[in-house]
Design an enzyme around this catalytic site. Structure first.
Site, short mmCIF file in Angstrom:
data_model
loop_
_atom_site.label_atom_id
_atom_site.label_comp_id
_atom_site.label_asym_id
_atom_site.label_seq_id
_atom_site.Cartn_x
_atom_site.Cartn_y
_atom_site.Cartn_z
N ARG A 1 0.82 -1.15 0.01
CA ARG A 1 -0.13 -0.05 -0.03
C ARG A 1 1.00 1.17 -0.07
O ARG A 1 2.01 1.11 0.73
CB ARG A 1 -0.76 0.10 1.34
CG ARG A 1 -1.79 -1.07 1.31
CD ARG A 1 -2.53 -1.36 2.51
NE ARG A 1 -3.48 -2.31 2.49
CZ ARG A 1 -3.17 -3.40 3.07
NH1 ARG A 1 -2.21 -3.74 3.46
NH2 ARG A 1 -4.19 -4.44 3.17
N HIS B 1 -3.77 -9.48 2.87
CA HIS B 1 -5.15 -9.40 2.67
C HIS B 1 -5.69 -10.38 4.00
O HIS B 1 -5.28 -11.29 4.45
CB HIS B 1 -5.93 -9.75 1.72
CG HIS B 1 -5.78 -8.86 0.40
ND1 HIS B 1 -4.78 -8.77 -0.49
CD2 HIS B 1 -6.54 -7.72 0.39
CE1 HIS B 1 -5.24 -7.61 -1.28
NE2 HIS B 1 -6.20 -6.91 -0.83
#
Length: 305
Positions: free
Chosen positions: A149, A280
């Protein structure tokens, strides 16, 4: 956010319940809501459900994207819960307005295009060989290789790096899905094509960085002693995309992360392995990437179309 008179230790922990990015976003949304209410003579705390519904309807009418409207609603909800007031976003009228807005704009959320390995290679070819280019090359390749990210990439520090014969181990100290900050280890092999570890070492050596933030801003050719702002990563990517002949509006910083996951799915990697690398926590998210990557594989119409 209101300045509530809590004990310092309580206030410190409460403020840490949200990430810095979320806190800044919420504060911006609340300033907008309070300003909107003040202009119309409405009370913003507590906000009446009909007032909140009208505010959200105005955002929709102004052309604001659905995702931004929902963030404003989440900020108002947090604002009231934090203040000990009844949450107007739980009311029927606010829920109905949000559902209606989503239906009007369509349920399909526009997603940024994943950055494939082919596009990344084209980008690298247009990056100059100067100091800024060395930084940008390392930043983009590392973001892709780590499925990072933009906040994780911006917050990376030299102290979080461990170089090994196989590549590098990154310690991601805090991320979107690790709000408690327990941290996680991420392996980055040097690879044969993009060589992310080599690119990273080249940048650290060229910029004489031995501690502190890894990816740093530059001014007048000099490297500054602070981390980059996450938005700069997106701007840099878009700049090189345009130079390489791609439409930059179709991509964002998340395209690096999405690109790695999509490439891994196309290579036949199992969802669990991909999730282990991408960090995730919801399998549905990764399955969505895998489904998009494999739309034409073993298609039901292959035998007769």
């Amino acid at each position: 956010m209101p300045n509530i008179d809590w004990p310092d230790r309580v206030k410190s922990l409460e403020e840490g319940s949200l990430s810095q990015n979320t806190s800044r976003t919420y504060e911006s949304s609340i300033r907008r809501f309070c300003g909107w209410c003040s202009e119309r003579g409405y009370c913003f705390l507590p906000g009446e459900p009909t007032v909140v519904a009208e505010f959200l309807a105005d955002l929709v009418a102004s052309g604001l994207q659905w995702s931004s409207v929902s963030v404003n609603a989440a900020a108002i909800s947090h604002f009231h819960r934090r203040s000990g007031e009844k949450n107007p976003c739980k009311s029927y009228i606010v829920s109905a307005v949000l559902k209606g807005a989503r239906r009007r704009r369509g349920g399909c959320v526009k997603q940024k295009q994943a950055l494939s390995a082919v596009i990344l290679a084209d980008i690298i070819n247009v990056i100059p060989e100067d100091l800024k280019g060395i930084r940008d090359r390392a930043m983009l390749i590392l973001g892709f290789a780590g499925a990072l990210r933009r906040s994780e990439l911006a917050n990376l520090r030299v102290e979080d790096l461990l170089f090994t014969p196989e590549g590098a181990v990154l310690t991601i100290r805090k991320s979107k899905t690790d709000w408690a900050g327990r941290g996680t280890l991420l392996a980055i092999p040097d690879g044969r094509k993009f060589q992310p570890v080599t690119a990273l070492k080249e940048w650290l050596h060229a910029a004489a960085i031995s501690s502190g933030p890894v990816i740093r801003p530059m001014a007048r050719g000099k490297v500054l002693c602070r981390r980059v702002e996450p938005v700069m990563i997106s701007r840099t990517l878009k700049c090189y995309l345009q130079l390489a002949g791609y439409d930059p509006q179709k991509f964002g910083a998340h395209s690096l992360r999405a690109g790695f996951i999509t490439e891994a799915a196309e290579a036949g990697m199992e969802a669990d392995r991909i999730m282990d690398h991408s960090r995730h926590t919801d399998p549905k998210t990764v399955r969505g990437y895998i489904r998009r990557a494999n739309l034409f594989q073993n298609h039901v119409g292959d035998s007769f179309l």
